[in-house]
Design a protein around this motif. Structure first.
Motif, PDB file in Angstrom:
ATOM      1  N   ARG A   2      40.027  38.960  41.036  1.00  0.00           N
ATOM      2  CA  ARG A   2      40.958  38.959  42.171  1.00  0.00           C
ATOM      3  C   ARG A   2      41.015  37.649  42.953  1.00  0.00           C
ATOM      4  O   ARG A   2      41.890  37.482  43.775  1.00  0.00           O
ATOM      5  CB  ARG A   2      40.655  40.123  43.115  1.00  0.00           C
ATOM      6  CG  ARG A   2      40.819  41.487  42.426  1.00  0.00           C
ATOM      7  CD  ARG A   2      40.443  42.644  43.313  1.00  0.00           C
ATOM      8  NE  ARG A   2      40.552  43.925  42.607  1.00  0.00           N
ATOM      9  CZ  ARG A   2      40.137  45.076  43.081  1.00  0.00           C
ATOM     10  NH1 ARG A   2      39.575  45.133  44.277  1.00  0.00           N
ATOM     11  NH2 ARG A   2      40.273  46.192  42.387  1.00  0.00           N
ATOM     12  N   ALA A   3      40.102  36.710  42.757  1.00  0.00           N
ATOM     13  CA  ALA A   3      40.194  35.347  43.293  1.00  0.00           C
ATOM     14  C   ALA A   3      39.308  34.494  42.398  1.00  0.00           C
ATOM     15  O   ALA A   3      38.201  34.113  42.770  1.00  0.00           O
ATOM     16  CB  ALA A   3      39.758  35.263  44.742  1.00  0.00           C
ATOM     17  N   PRO A   4      39.766  34.211  41.186  1.00  0.00           N
ATOM     18  CA  PRO A   4      38.893  33.630  40.158  1.00  0.00           C
ATOM     19  C   PRO A   4      38.535  32.172  40.441  1.00  0.00           C
ATOM     20  O   PRO A   4      39.418  31.358  40.705  1.00  0.00           O
ATOM     21  CB  PRO A   4      39.738  33.741  38.885  1.00  0.00           C
ATOM     22  CG  PRO A   4      41.154  33.736  39.377  1.00  0.00           C
ATOM     23  CD  PRO A   4      41.126  34.453  40.683  1.00  0.00           C
ATOM     24  N   ASP A  31      43.539  40.306  35.663  1.00  0.00           N
ATOM     25  CA  ASP A  31      44.618  39.529  35.024  1.00  0.00           C
ATOM     26  C   ASP A  31      44.186  38.110  34.668  1.00  0.00           C
ATOM     27  O   ASP A  31      45.031  37.270  34.340  1.00  0.00           O
ATOM     28  CB  ASP A  31      45.853  39.488  35.926  1.00  0.00           C
ATOM     29  CG  ASP A  31      45.602  38.847  37.280  1.00  0.00           C
ATOM     30  OD1 ASP A  31      44.438  38.483  37.566  1.00  0.00           O
ATOM     31  OD2 ASP A  31      46.559  38.715  38.059  1.00  0.00           O
ATOM     32  N   MET A  32      42.874  37.816  34.727  1.00  0.00           N
ATOM     33  CA  MET A  32      42.400  36.498  34.317  1.00  0.00           C
ATOM     34  C   MET A  32      41.945  36.450  32.863  1.00  0.00           C
ATOM     35  O   MET A  32      41.626  35.390  32.332  1.00  0.00           O
ATOM     36  CB  MET A  32      41.254  36.054  35.234  1.00  0.00           C
ATOM     37  CG  MET A  32      41.714  35.704  36.626  1.00  0.00           C
ATOM     38  SD  MET A  32      42.992  34.413  36.649  1.00  0.00           S
ATOM     39  CE  MET A  32      42.068  32.992  36.075  1.00  0.00           C
ATOM     40  N   PHE A  33      41.944  37.608  32.185  1.00  0.00           N
ATOM     41  CA  PHE A  33      41.577  37.638  30.771  1.00  0.00           C
ATOM     42  C   PHE A  33      42.801  37.250  29.934  1.00  0.00           C
ATOM     43  O   PHE A  33      43.925  37.667  30.247  1.00  0.00           O
ATOM     44  CB  PHE A  33      41.073  39.021  30.368  1.00  0.00           C
ATOM     45  CG  PHE A  33      40.453  39.068  29.005  1.00  0.00           C
ATOM     46  CD1 PHE A  33      39.127  38.701  28.820  1.00  0.00           C
ATOM     47  CD2 PHE A  33      41.205  39.449  27.893  1.00  0.00           C
ATOM     48  CE1 PHE A  33      38.554  38.723  27.559  1.00  0.00           C
ATOM     49  CE2 PHE A  33      40.634  39.479  26.626  1.00  0.00           C
ATOM     50  CZ  PHE A  33      39.304  39.111  26.466  1.00  0.00           C
ATOM     51  N   HIS A  47      45.474  32.144  34.141  1.00  0.00           N
ATOM     52  CA  HIS A  47      44.368  32.897  33.555  1.00  0.00           C
ATOM     53  C   HIS A  47      43.424  31.974  32.791  1.00  0.00           C
ATOM     54  O   HIS A  47      43.770  30.844  32.416  1.00  0.00           O
ATOM     55  CB  HIS A  47      44.909  33.989  32.623  1.00  0.00           C
ATOM     56  CG  HIS A  47      45.611  33.442  31.396  1.00  0.00           C
ATOM     57  ND1 HIS A  47      44.931  33.030  30.265  1.00  0.00           N
ATOM     58  CD2 HIS A  47      46.927  33.248  31.138  1.00  0.00           C
ATOM     59  CE1 HIS A  47      45.797  32.605  29.350  1.00  0.00           C
ATOM     60  NE2 HIS A  47      47.019  32.728  29.861  1.00  0.00           N
ATOM     61  N   TYR A  48      42.210  32.481  32.587  1.00  0.00           N
ATOM     62  CA  TYR A  48      41.250  31.737  31.778  1.00  0.00           C
ATOM     63  C   TYR A  48      41.728  31.701  30.329  1.00  0.00           C
ATOM     64  O   TYR A  48      42.300  32.679  29.814  1.00  0.00           O
ATOM     65  CB  TYR A  48      39.877  32.394  31.815  1.00  0.00           C
ATOM     66  CG  TYR A  48      39.197  32.369  33.153  1.00  0.00           C
ATOM     67  CD1 TYR A  48      39.035  31.183  33.866  1.00  0.00           C
ATOM     68  CD2 TYR A  48      38.680  33.537  33.722  1.00  0.00           C
ATOM     69  CE1 TYR A  48      38.394  31.157  35.100  1.00  0.00           C
ATOM     70  CE2 TYR A  48      38.034  33.518  34.958  1.00  0.00           C
ATOM     71  CZ  TYR A  48      37.908  32.322  35.633  1.00  0.00           C
ATOM     72  OH  TYR A  48      37.278  32.310  36.846  1.00  0.00           O
ATOM     73  N   THR A  49      41.465  30.599  29.665  1.00  0.00           N
ATOM     74  CA  THR A  49      41.717  30.546  28.224  1.00  0.00           C
ATOM     75  C   THR A  49      40.574  31.252  27.503  1.00  0.00           C
ATOM     76  O   THR A  49      39.517  31.529  28.095  1.00  0.00           O
ATOM     77  CB  THR A  49      41.790  29.101  27.727  1.00  0.00           C
ATOM     78  OG1 THR A  49      40.498  28.484  27.924  1.00  0.00           O
ATOM     79  CG2 THR A  49      42.841  28.300  28.491  1.00  0.00           C
ATOM     80  N   LEU A  50      40.778  31.525  26.221  1.00  0.00           N
ATOM     81  CA  LEU A  50      39.724  32.158  25.444  1.00  0.00           C
ATOM     82  C   LEU A  50      38.481  31.273  25.409  1.00  0.00           C
ATOM     83  O   LEU A  50      37.351  31.779  25.481  1.00  0.00           O
ATOM     84  CB  LEU A  50      40.219  32.419  24.015  1.00  0.00           C
ATOM     85  CG  LEU A  50      39.264  33.190  23.096  1.00  0.00           C
ATOM     86  CD1 LEU A  50      38.917  34.553  23.687  1.00  0.00           C
ATOM     87  CD2 LEU A  50      39.878  33.343  21.699  1.00  0.00           C
ATOM     88  N   PHE A  79      47.706  45.407  38.236  1.00  0.00           N
ATOM     89  CA  PHE A  79      48.009  44.164  37.514  1.00  0.00           C
ATOM     90  C   PHE A  79      48.743  44.425  36.197  1.00  0.00           C
ATOM     91  O   PHE A  79      49.455  43.563  35.691  1.00  0.00           O
ATOM     92  CB  PHE A  79      46.719  43.372  37.266  1.00  0.00           C
ATOM     93  CG  PHE A  79      45.903  43.835  36.089  1.00  0.00           C
ATOM     94  CD1 PHE A  79      45.972  43.171  34.872  1.00  0.00           C
ATOM     95  CD2 PHE A  79      45.061  44.933  36.192  1.00  0.00           C
ATOM     96  CE1 PHE A  79      45.212  43.583  33.796  1.00  0.00           C
ATOM     97  CE2 PHE A  79      44.303  45.351  35.117  1.00  0.00           C
ATOM     98  CZ  PHE A  79      44.369  44.682  33.905  1.00  0.00           C
ATOM     99  N   ALA A  80      48.586  45.642  35.640  1.00  0.00           N
ATOM    100  CA  ALA A  80      49.282  46.001  34.405  1.00  0.00           C
ATOM    101  C   ALA A  80      50.564  46.783  34.695  1.00  0.00           C
ATOM    102  O   ALA A  80      51.641  46.458  34.185  1.00  0.00           O
ATOM    103  CB  ALA A  80      48.366  46.819  33.498  1.00  0.00           C
TER     104      ALA A  80
END
Length: 752
Positions: A2-4, A31-33, A47-50, A79-80
């Motif tokens: 929620r605040a990455p 939603d950062m995955f 979002h984070y990359t893999l 988020f979905a």
């Protein structure tokens, strides 16, 4: 999440968490995955990359931190479900908060999210997956809500156990009022994480709930909050509330733990939003002090000062330091300058009395000798000695670079010992312990103030004779004279070396503006006489310490500031250097201070130093102006005190009930005096800001100038209001609300 945070900060945070003693991380990606395929609309744009996800998980694995991924599978799926692609699986069409599990696409969405997350996490062999399931509020409105909940959770938990061979964890709030029959279905499938983020919430979890959980689940977890639970727009966690939350959880877990086969552990949550749509609340860095403190509390199993000390030490911070404290660089600059000037620096660390600056704090209140007085330490508590040793260690870590020979450990005015039956023994035990620490660890000689030794039997002093050197202090001529011969004899029998402490300022009254030069010189002249008498009885004399206090204790108002005491310091250093107090010595002092008027006088009181030019000399000049203005103020305001009390008082002001006639002759004087105070205040503020900074400048104005200015403003306001007044109320005037309370509490009159 929620605040990455950025991945590099995330990794550094994991290192911090590990050092603090945590064993794992509960990680909600939300939603950062980097979801892909049919889920490609779920990730945020940032979002984070893999690769970044893998970097974070690899770092945790290398730190031996277990990572439990959290994938929401029922509620909190905003988020979905906010997306067009998944709006048809919402339980409520207009609210993307929860899933409608009866739709096949709903379960597919959940399984796809789990599979993509677990594909990455599987490389690091997780033992659990948290599947969320909290706050599915719409089920409260459904008659068969419990059955719907259990059916869906059972399906998800079966899938997780069978496909990924990990144990599902769920938030417990939807289980608390669930019938026992429904709970039985979940017992073999999941482990509940019981969450409550406030002391009262934990305390009020009912016994019947715990009994039902114990009958149906072998293992339970407890979830507290180190941040993210003190209001949806809070900027900082309320540390007191956070601590109480964890302390209460310790009590509850201790009570209910025997009813279960095992306890999974504590999850210290740290939300940065209350849900996906909420504004940001506390960011992760703001919660790290709370996290450190509460992890130490959980490790200790209770709240004690040691946890606070450990947290402060770990975070390289201190509740002891003022907000405007010197930085380490500034301290080093000061010590370097002294070293280059060939000045020996003796640090002074109070270790018994006058510890107000430390004991006033919540973290150390249990170490006070008297609970309501933060003046002195109770040395019988192990944490008390640890506090003292920590202070010494931190101070000496800096001073050690400059090769000090002594450390002053204070120990004056430990008044409560005077009322204690074995006060001398307590004092000697503590001083001995502190002195041994100083000598053994730093190889320097401890100095102590002597006042607590003066009436101590010579036999008892023997214990300190080889450990410390006394600094005999007295700041008035008469008190130096009154130091007894018996005291000096006792000291000479037990101590090889002694020191003398006089005062060049800070000893002429707790609110004095300038030192009394006559008293200061007399103090030093008397000490010279005493030194000549007692010096032969000792092996050596350490020297004179000319003290210059700016407060009488930590809570006291400011007295003389350093710049106004510099002429006294110069004069008395010359006196101690052997110069007779005469006109030549005074002229020598004035020359050292770059004064312009070098006229000789026969009396010391005639000499003024407001014509000098030394660092801070402008403050001396302005304070001199202030002393003159104070005399004018006293005359203008109080020269006709009876008139002032008769027509101007708090009573008259509150009721706007007076006449301007008594004030006509004085109003112009008051206006002029008010302007003079304002001019002086601005001039002094500018000088003090430059020398001391804003806090001291403002404190000086508030204590010394503002009360006088405010009194003038009040009376001028009353005059102005009265001048505009055309009618006045009839008597009797209503009494102050406070007067009835005063009468009742004083039993002067019965209440209405």
């Amino acid at each position: 999440m929620r605040a990455p945070p950025r991945p590099d900060f995330f990794v550094s945070f994991l290192k911090t968490v590990k050092k603090l003693g945590a064993t794992g991380i509960l990680l909600e990606w939300e939603d950062m995955f980097p979801y892909n395929g049919t889920l490609r609309v779920l990730p945020a744009e940032n979002h984070y990359t893999l690769e970044e996800v893998t970097t974070i998980l690899t770092a945790a694995n290398e730190l031996d931190l277990d990572v439990i991924p959290l994938v929401q599978t029922f509620g909190h799926l905003e988020f979905a479900l906010k997306n067009e692609e998944f709006k048809d699986v919402r339980a409520v069409p207009s609210e993307p908060q929860a899933l409608e599990p009866s739709r096949p696409e709903a379960l597919k969405l959940v399984k796809d999210m789990i599979d993509q997350v677990m594909t990455v996490h599987a490389l690091f062999k997780p033992t659990h997956l948290h599947i969320g399931c909290d706050e599915v509020w719409y089920l409260k409105r459904e008659t068969n809500g419990s059955a719907i909940f259990v059916d869906h959770v059972s399906s998800v938990a079966d899938y997780v156990g069978q496909k990924h061979n990990v144990t599902p964890i769920i938030w417990d709030d939807m289980l608390r009022e669930m019938p026992v029959e429904e709970l039985k279905r979940l017992g073999p499938l999941v482990e509940p994480m019981v969450w409550s983020y406030h002391e009262y919430g934990v305390r009020d979890l009912p016994n019947v709930m715990w009994t039902r959980y114990a009958k149906n689940f072998k293992t339970f977890w407890a979830a507290s909050a180190f941040k993210g639970a003190d209001g949806p727009v809070a900027l900082m966690p309320d540390v007191i509330t956070r601590v109480r939350n964890h302390v209460q959880w310790l009590k509850v877990v201790e009570r209910v733990r025997p009813e279960f086969s095992s306890f999974g552990g504590f999850a210290l949550t740290g939300w940065s939003r209350y849900n996906h749509f909420a504004a940001l609340c506390e960011l992760l860095p703001t919660g790290i002090p709370s996290l450190a403190l509460n992890l130490f509390i959980l490790e200790a199993g209770r709240m004690d000062p040691t946890s606070c000390v450990r947290a402060n030490k770990f975070l390289n911070c201190s509740v002891l330091a003022a907000e405007n404290h010197y930085t380490l660089e500034e301290v080093t600059t000061i010590l370097t300058a002294a070293y280059e000037l060939d000045l020996d620096v003796i640090p002074l660390v109070q270790t018994f009395g006058h510890l107000e600056f430390a004991l006033k704090n919540e973290e150390f209140k249990d170490l006070r000798a008297a609970p309501n007085e933060p003046q002195a330490l109770e040395p019988s508590r192990p944490e008390a000695v640890k506090l003292v040793e920590d202070m010494i260690d931190q101070v000496m870590a800096v001073h050690a670079h400059f090769e000090p020979t002594h450390l002053h450990i204070g120990c004056d005015e430990v008044w409560y010992l005077k009322e204690h039956g074995n006060g001398s023994a307590i004092f000697l035990d503590h001083v001995t312990a502190v002195a041994n620490h100083v000598v053994q660890k730093y190889n320097v000689t401890p100095i102590i103030w002597d006042d607590m030794l003066r009436e101590m039997p010579a036999e008892e002093l023997k214990r300190l004779g080889s450990l410390v050197e006394p600094m005999v202090w007295s700041y008035q001529e008469s008190r130096v004279q009154n130091l007894s011969n018996a005291m000096w004899t006792s000291y000479a029998k037990n101590f090889k070396t002694f020191w003398i402490a006089s005062a060049f300022k800070g000893a002429d009254g707790p609110v004095a503006l300038t030192p009394d030069l006559i008293s200061r010189v007399s103090n030093h002249m008397e000490w010279l006489k005493v030194l000549q008498t007692v010096r032969p009885e000792f092996a050596s004399f350490g020297g004179f310490a000319l003290t210059g206090w700016s407060r009488y204790d930590h809570f006291a108002a400011l007295c003389e500031l350093l710049p106004v005491g510099i002429p006294s310091l110069a004069l008395n250093l010359l006196v101690l250097d052997g110069g007779p107090i005469d006109s030549k010595l005074c002229i020598k002092a004035k020359k050292l201070l770059n004064c312009t008027v070098l006229k000789e006088f026969s009396y010391l009181r005639k000499y003024r130093f407001d014509d000098c030019n030394f660092p801070g000399s402008r403050v001396l000049q302005l304070v001199g102006n202030m002393e003159h203005l104070l005399k004018v103020h006293e005359y203008v305001v109080f020269s006709n005190k009876s008139k002032t009390e008769a027509w101007y008082s708090e009573y008259h002001s509150r009721h706007s009930f007076t006449s301007t006639i008594p004030f006509r002759k004085r109003e112009n004087q008051w206006l002029l005096l008010k302007k003079k105070w304002e001019k002086l205040a601005n001039e002094i503020a500018a000088e003090l800001r430059a020398l001391y900074g804003e806090p001291t400048a403002m404190e000086f104005l508030e204590q010394k100038i503002f009360p006088r200015w405010k009194a003038l403003v009040d009376v001028l306001d009353l005059v102005a209001r009265t001048r505009e007044q055309r009618t006045w109320p009839r008597r009797p005037l209503p009494p102050s609300p406070e007067i009835r309370r005063f009468l009742n509490s004083s039993n002067i009159l019965p209440p209405d």
